[in-house]
Write a protein that holds these residues in place. Structure first.
Motif, mmCIF file in Angstrom:
data_model
loop_
_atom_site.group_PDB
_atom_site.id
_atom_site.type_symbol
_atom_site.label_atom_id
_atom_site.label_comp_id
_atom_site.label_asym_id
_atom_site.label_seq_id
_atom_site.Cartn_x
_atom_site.Cartn_y
_atom_site.Cartn_z
ATOM 1 N N LYS A 170 0.828 -1.204 0.000
ATOM 2 C CA LYS A 170 0.000 0.000 0.000
ATOM 3 C C LYS A 170 0.864 1.257 0.000
ATOM 4 O O LYS A 170 0.583 2.230 -0.715
ATOM 5 C CB LYS A 170 -0.919 -0.014 1.233
ATOM 6 C CG LYS A 170 -1.704 1.272 1.457
ATOM 7 C CD LYS A 170 -2.661 1.568 0.313
ATOM 8 C CE LYS A 170 -3.468 2.838 0.591
ATOM 9 N NZ LYS A 170 -4.408 3.134 -0.520
ATOM 10 N N ILE A 171 1.923 1.260 0.788
ATOM 11 C CA ILE A 171 2.802 2.435 0.849
ATOM 12 C C ILE A 171 3.500 2.650 -0.490
ATOM 13 O O ILE A 171 3.682 3.787 -0.938
ATOM 14 C CB ILE A 171 3.814 2.281 1.999
ATOM 15 C CG1 ILE A 171 3.073 2.364 3.339
ATOM 16 C CG2 ILE A 171 4.887 3.359 1.932
ATOM 17 C CD1 ILE A 171 3.936 2.085 4.541
ATOM 18 N N VAL A 172 3.888 1.560 -1.148
ATOM 19 C CA VAL A 172 4.464 1.690 -2.488
ATOM 20 C C VAL A 172 3.452 2.341 -3.420
ATOM 21 O O VAL A 172 3.787 3.245 -4.206
ATOM 22 C CB VAL A 172 4.888 0.315 -3.042
ATOM 23 C CG1 VAL A 172 5.290 0.433 -4.508
ATOM 24 C CG2 VAL A 172 6.040 -0.263 -2.232
ATOM 25 N N ALA A 173 2.200 1.908 -3.337
ATOM 26 C CA ALA A 173 1.156 2.480 -4.186
ATOM 27 C C ALA A 173 0.936 3.955 -3.875
ATOM 28 O O ALA A 173 0.722 4.773 -4.786
ATOM 29 C CB ALA A 173 -0.148 1.702 -4.006
ATOM 30 N N LEU A 174 0.986 4.321 -2.594
ATOM 31 C CA LEU A 174 0.798 5.723 -2.216
ATOM 32 C C LEU A 174 1.918 6.607 -2.761
ATOM 33 O O LEU A 174 1.700 7.792 -3.029
ATOM 34 C CB LEU A 174 0.738 5.852 -0.690
ATOM 35 C CG LEU A 174 -0.536 5.352 -0.015
ATOM 36 C CD1 LEU A 174 -0.363 5.378 1.499
ATOM 37 C CD2 LEU A 174 -1.730 6.204 -0.422
ATOM 38 N N ALA A 175 3.104 6.030 -2.917
ATOM 39 C CA ALA A 175 4.241 6.808 -3.426
ATOM 40 C C ALA A 175 4.030 7.209 -4.879
ATOM 41 O O ALA A 175 4.656 8.155 -5.362
ATOM 42 C CB ALA A 175 5.531 6.013 -3.282
ATOM 43 N N GLY A 176 3.168 6.471 -5.575
ATOM 44 C CA GLY A 176 2.827 6.846 -6.938
ATOM 45 C C GLY A 176 3.749 6.312 -8.009
ATOM 46 O O GLY A 176 3.446 6.413 -9.196
ATOM 47 N N SER A 177 4.883 5.770 -7.648
ATOM 48 C CA SER A 177 5.799 5.193 -8.635
ATOM 49 C C SER A 177 6.401 3.928 -8.050
ATOM 50 O O SER A 177 6.733 3.882 -6.873
ATOM 51 C CB SER A 177 6.916 6.171 -8.995
ATOM 52 O OG SER A 177 7.682 6.513 -7.856
ATOM 53 N N GLU A 178 6.562 2.928 -8.882
ATOM 54 C CA GLU A 178 7.024 1.621 -8.417
ATOM 55 C C GLU A 178 8.500 1.438 -8.732
ATOM 56 O O GLU A 178 8.879 0.640 -9.584
ATOM 57 C CB GLU A 178 6.183 0.523 -9.060
ATOM 58 C CG GLU A 178 4.696 0.668 -8.790
ATOM 59 C CD GLU A 178 3.886 -0.185 -9.760
ATOM 60 O OE1 GLU A 178 4.288 -1.331 -10.024
ATOM 61 O OE2 GLU A 178 2.881 0.314 -10.267
#
Length: 278
Positions: free
Chosen positions: A147-155
Motif C-alpha cells: 500500500k505504501i508503495v502504491a501511495l508513493a505513486g511510482s514503483e
C-alpha cells in the motif's frame, strides 16, 4: 520458481484505510493485553488474534477495491520455498555446530531440549505459522508495504525501499504494547528491543520485496520464532542484537543468492517496473 509472477495488488484509497487498520490492530492488541494482564495469552486468544489480523487485512484489501487472494502465491512455490528455508537452517546449524566444537560460549554440541519433544516443537511451529507468521506478514508486508508503495505513486526500487523501512518501523512499534504490558520500563533496553525488531522487519520486508512470496517470508518468520536448532544455543542477552543482525543479513543473502541462481532477471524487486527506472 518461488518469486511470484502475478501483478501487484491495486489500491483505490488514500491513507485513511491503512492508518485506521494499523491503529485498530494496536488498539485491539492493547485491549487483549489488558484483559490478560500482560501474561501469555491462551491458545484460544492467540488463534482469535491471528484470525483478527487476517480479517483486517482482507477487509482493508476489499475496502480499497483489491483482493487478498492476489497476494497468495501458487501452491507450487512451496517446494522451492521449502528448499530455500532448509538451505538456510542447514547452513545455520552447521555454523552453530562448528562454533560449539570450537568452544565458543553460548553454543554446545548437545541436542537442544526441543529435540526431546519433537511433537511439541512441531505443534508450536505450526501454531506460529498459522496464527502469528502468516497473519502478521499478510497485514504488514502483503498489505501495508504494498500500500505504501502504491501511495508513493511510482514503483521504483527507491519507493519500495522506503516502504520496507516505514513498515519495519511500524512492525517494531506494533510490539510496544506487549513490552509495556509485561512491566518493562522505557529506557535503553526498550530502544535495543525496538531496534532489533526493526532489523527483523527490514529483513522480512526485503525478502518480500524481492520475491513477493508470502509463504517464504512467513516461514522465515515462524522458524525464527521457533528455531529448528540441532545444537544447544543459549546466548547472553547482550549478544542478541549482534546475532540478530547476522541472522537477518544471512536470511536476505540466502534469498538473494538463491534468486540469482534460480531466477531470470535477477536482481529484481517483485512488482517493480523493470524498465531501468530506479
Amino acid at each position: 520458481m518461488w518469486r511470484t509472477d502475478t501483478d501487484r495488488p491495486t489500491f483505490s484509497g488514500g491513507t485513511t484505510v491503512p492508518a485506521a487498520a494499523y491503529l485498530a490492530v494496536i488498539a485491539v492488541l492493547s485491549g487483549l493485553l489488558f484483559v490478560t494482564r500482560g501474561g501469555s495469552p491462551s491458545p484460544v486468544v492467540g488463534m482469535a488474534w491471528g484470525a483478527l489480523l487476517v480479517v483486517l487485512a482482507i477487509g482493508a484489501f476489499g475496502i480499497e477495491g483489491g483482493s487478498a487472494r492476489s497476494v497468495l502465491p501458487a501452491a507450487r512455490t512451496l517446494v522451492p520455498v521449502t528448499t530455500v528455508l532448509l538451505a538456510f537452517w542447514g547452513a545455520y546449524n552447521l555454523v552453530a555446530y562448528g562454533l560449539a566444537l570450537s568452544g565458543v560460549p553460548g553454543f554446545e554440541a548437545t541436542w537442544p531440549s526441543a529435540a526431546g519433544h519433537p511433537l511439541a516443537y512441531l505443534a508450536a511451529l505450526v501454531s506460529s505459522i498459522l496464527f502469528t507468521a502468516i497473519p502478521e506478514e499478510l497485514f504488514f508486508r502483503a498489505y501495508l508495504q504494498q500500500k505504501i508503495v502504491a501511495l508513493a505513486g511510482s514503483e521504483t526500487r527507491r519507493t519500495v525501499a522506503a516502504a520496507v523501512v516505514v513498515v519495519a518501523v511500524l512492525f517494531a512499534l506494533f510490539h510496544l504494547p506487549r513490552w509495556l504490558a509485561s512491566g518493562h520500563g522505557v529506557g535503553t533496553a526498550l530502544a535495543v528491543r525496538l531496534f532489533g525488531l526493526a532489523l527483523m522487519g527490514l529483513a522480512y520486508g526485503l525478502v518480500y520485496a524481492m520475491t513477493g512470496n508470502l509463504w517464504l517470508v512467513a516461514l522465515f518468520h515462524a522458524t525464527m520464532n521457533q528455531p529448528p536448532f540441532l545444537v544447544t544455543v543459549s546466548l547472553p542477552s547482550e549478544l542478541h542484537l549482534v546475532v540478530g543482525l547476522v541472522e537477518y543479513t544471512a536470511i536476505v543473502s540466502v534469498v538473494a543468492l538463491s534468486g540469482a541462481v534460480t531466477e531470470r532477471d535477477w536482481p529484481a524487486i517483485s512488482w517493480v517496473q523493470r524498465d531501468g527506472t530506479s
